[in-house]
Write an enzyme that holds these catalytic residues in place. Structure first.
Site, PDB file in Angstrom:
ATOM      1  N   HIS A 156      -2.682  10.252  -1.377  1.00  0.00           N
ATOM      2  CA  HIS A 156      -2.990   8.716  -1.953  1.00  0.00           C
ATOM      3  C   HIS A 156      -2.995   9.157  -3.614  1.00  0.00           C
ATOM      4  CE1 HIS A 156      -4.000   7.465   1.887  1.00  0.00           C
ATOM      5  NE2 HIS A 156      -3.883   5.976   1.342  1.00  0.00           N
ATOM      6  N   LYS A 212      -7.772 -15.734  16.310  1.00  0.00           N
ATOM      7  CA  LYS A 212      -7.944 -15.148  14.956  1.00  0.00           C
ATOM      8  C   LYS A 212      -9.816 -14.994  14.751  1.00  0.00           C
ATOM      9  CE  LYS A 212      -4.114 -17.972  13.708  1.00  0.00           C
ATOM     10  NZ  LYS A 212      -3.746 -19.381  12.883  1.00  0.00           N
ATOM     11  N   GLU A 240       0.974  -1.203   0.110  1.00  0.00           N
ATOM     12  CA  GLU A 240       0.141  -0.068  -0.093  1.00  0.00           C
ATOM     13  C   GLU A 240       0.933   1.175   0.176  1.00  0.00           C
ATOM     14  OE1 GLU A 240      -3.288   2.399   2.914  1.00  0.00           O
ATOM     15  OE2 GLU A 240      -2.608   0.496   3.273  1.00  0.00           O
ATOM     16  N   ASP A 251       2.070 -14.385  12.635  1.00  0.00           N
ATOM     17  CA  ASP A 251       1.065 -15.112  11.858  1.00  0.00           C
ATOM     18  C   ASP A 251      -0.197 -13.923  11.648  1.00  0.00           C
ATOM     19  OD1 ASP A 251      -1.230 -16.484  11.118  1.00  0.00           O
ATOM     20  OD2 ASP A 251      -1.421 -17.948  12.733  1.00  0.00           O
TER      21      ASP A 251
END
Length: 599
Positions: free
Chosen positions: A582, A408, A276, A484
């Site tokens: 951006h 998670k 990004e 992770d």
């Protein structure tokens, strides 16, 4: 003598014929083998005929009856014994129906062993004897070939040699392995489904070669090219059995550096792996503002990984009894002793229980050293469950994880109780820095934070998402340091607070993150590139002097990086710079249509 001469002459003629036409001998030998197999098959039919004569009913009906009898009485006895255990009834006290069931079980076992066991042994002996006979025939023919080879040389040299037939490789042979085959043959074997793709590393003993073969087989099966996916330049041995299965290449993610981040008086250069645009630049601007204001302070509040198994009882009363037992301080030392024997670093901190009817959820929390600790805590929980089974034999373990952990998944229990490392980080940004570096004002930031991060998130019904973009920074640092990525869900729980201080001149900003789940050993932290990023932060591997210190420091650095990211993004939104930045940094100037056409 004439008889002997005649026999020898016949053998010579036979050998000469063999040398001239090898196909005829192969066919004859193949015919002999099939003849022997036919005899063997005929013997098997005789065995079935004898069985049919001894039993008045067809064999398949008798077998079905005894199979049904075996499973029926076995289920009946197991059900009865389970009820006795629950009711504390001695197992040796049996009823008439149980005696009949035991006798029926023994009878069915004797019949099934007698019918199938003897037949299996006989068939095995038959195969062994047939193999020995075929082997003896081959040896005799080979000896005859060698004895008469000289007689055949002159004829063979004058006769054109027929092409040798392709030898069929027996898949059950241990002498011929896949390592002896060429890559092309192995690829075809994988494509045809003869060789499982997942077994290539084991059979070849070369992880790089296995990945290459699997990659080519995948391209042929799908008809799709993987030319843009790199294969070379990666250590496939390092991921075998622990990071990724059936690899066909690796993904390239650029790593940028934000900083220096001045945190607790120490400067850190923070690696961020992301695709990004603006993310690293924005975080870097936040680090600059924090540095110019004297740095940030990060404090660890709690450190404990959790795992919550779910068990079931016959009644809610029994589930409540185990709940009271687990939460009684008198029993904690015993539970901790059973839990801690699974690891040198795993230490039980506490157990929190919740009941749903007759189901009990036990949330174990423990320290795990420098490891993230999921495997460590799971082993300790299993030890405790095995111990509890002695005092609670009617406890039925449904699963080692009952989602009360919670791993998670966004969950209020992690937001409230914490999981992994709970950290708070704060900084006071001077008014001059807010105006010159961040291009906004303190009052505008405070108002925007109230309406966006707090009120806006509340309207959205956010769970742990009272922030601008904490997950952006957490994900980038996670990827760079081998964490992770899926645990970004709960690790990004964050509430961002902003307040005007020092008579409204300066800005106090803080981020509170209750469940950062990180480690510096195990998993992807051992890979070369991720290990290098950990080394850049000074937290590589385990801390020998103070176990767990490296993982705790990494969590503090992540919280400090989130603080910098929140400060910069909120300033960009407040100053109306978000879209402009951006459009400048997050848009490609390449002609996409030409790229698509060329591909």
């Amino acid at each position: 003598m004439d008889h002997v001469r005649k026999k020898n002459s016949n053998k010579s003629a036979k050998q000469i014929s063999f040398s001239i036409d090898t196909h005829e001998l192969d066919d004859h030998h193949h015919h002999n083998k099939h003849g022997f197999l036919k005899n063997t098959a005929h013997h098997g039919h005789d065995h079935d005929d004898v069985a049919d004569e001894l039993v008045p009913l067809p064999v398949y009906i008798v077998n079905g009856v005894f199979f049904t009898l075996f499973f029926s009485v076995a289920y009946f006895l197991l059900h009865r014994w389970r009820e006795k255990i629950r009711n504390s009834t001695p197992l040796h006290v049996v009823t008439l129906s149980e005696i009949a069931a035991i006798i029926s079980l023994l009878a069915s076992i004797i019949y099934l062993l007698g019918f199938f066991g003897i037949d299996f042994v006989q068939s095995f002996i038959t195969r062994s004897s047939s193999y020995d006979l075929l082997l003896e025939d081959d040896i005799e023919e080979e000896e005859e070939n060698q004895q008469n080879h000289k007689l055949c040389d002159s004829i063979v040299s004058c006769s054109p040699q027929p092409p040798q037939p392709n030898k069929m490789i027996d898949s059950s042979s241990s002498l011929i392995t896949i390592c002896d085959e060429k890559d092309e043959e192995i690829i075809k074997s994988v494509v045809d489904g003869e060789t499982p793709s997942y077994s290539l590393e084991t059979k070849l003993g070369d992880c790089k070669r296995a990945a290459s073969i699997r990659r080519e087989a995948l391209q042929r099966m799908t008809g799709r090219s993987l030319s843009g996916l790199p294969l070379d330049g990666f250590d496939y041995e390092s991921i075998l059995g622990q990071c990724c299965e059936m690899p066909v290449g690796f993904i390239q993610i650029p790593v940028g550096i934000a900083g220096p981040l001045l945190l607790n008086g120490v400067e850190y250069s923070v690696p961020m792996a992301t695709t990004e645009g603006c993310l690293v630049a924005s975080t870097n601007r936040g680090c600059k503002a924090i540095f110019a204001s004297g740095g940030a302070t990060s404090i660890l509040l709690k450190d404990g990984m959790t795992r919550a198994p779910v068990v079931r009882f016959g009644t809610a009363k029994r589930a409540a009894e185990l709940k009271f037992y687990m939460e009684d301080p008198v029993n904690f030392d015993t539970l901790a002793c059973m839990f801690n024997k699974s690891s040198r670093f795993g230490r039980l901190q506490g157990v929190q229980c919740a009941i749903a009817g007759k189901n009990l959820y036990m949330r174990f929390r423990c320290s795990t050293g420098d490891a993230m600790g999921m495997n460590m805590v799971s082993k300790g929980v299993q030890n405790v469950l095995d111990y509890l089974q002695n005092d609670f034999p009617d406890m039925d373990v449904i699963g080692i994880s009952g989602n009360f952990c919670s791993d998670k998944k966004p969950a209020a229990v992690n937001w409230i109780e914490g999981r992994g490392k709970s950290v708070v980080c704060e900084a006071i940004i001077k008014d001059e820095v807010v105006r010159k570096v961040l291009k906004t004002t303190v009052a505008s930031l405070v108002e925007l934070n109230m309406l966006k991060n707090l009120t806006g998130s509340a309207i959205a019904g956010a769970l742990g998402g009272f922030n601008a973009h904490a997950s952006n920074i957490v994900s980038a640092v996670f990827l760079a340091t081998g964490q992770d990525p899926a645990q970004n869900i709960e690790s990004s729980h964050c509430i961002t607070m902003m307040e005007a201080v020092n008579d409204g001149k300066d800005l106090h900003i803080s981020v509170t993150m209750p469940s950062i789940e990180v480690g510096t050993v195990g998993g992807g932290t051992q890979l070369a590139s991720q290990s290098a990023c950990l080394n850049l932060l000074g937290v590589k591997g385990a801390n020998k002097e103070s176990p767990g210190a490296n993982a705790r420091l990494l969590a503090k650095i992540i919280a400090g990086s989130v603080l910098a990211g929140e400060l910069s993004l909120m300033s960009a939104i407040s100053a109306g710079q978000l879209v402009k930045s951006h459009m400048k940094y997050n848009r490609s100037s390449k002609d996409v249509s030409s790229i698509v056409a060329s591909s």
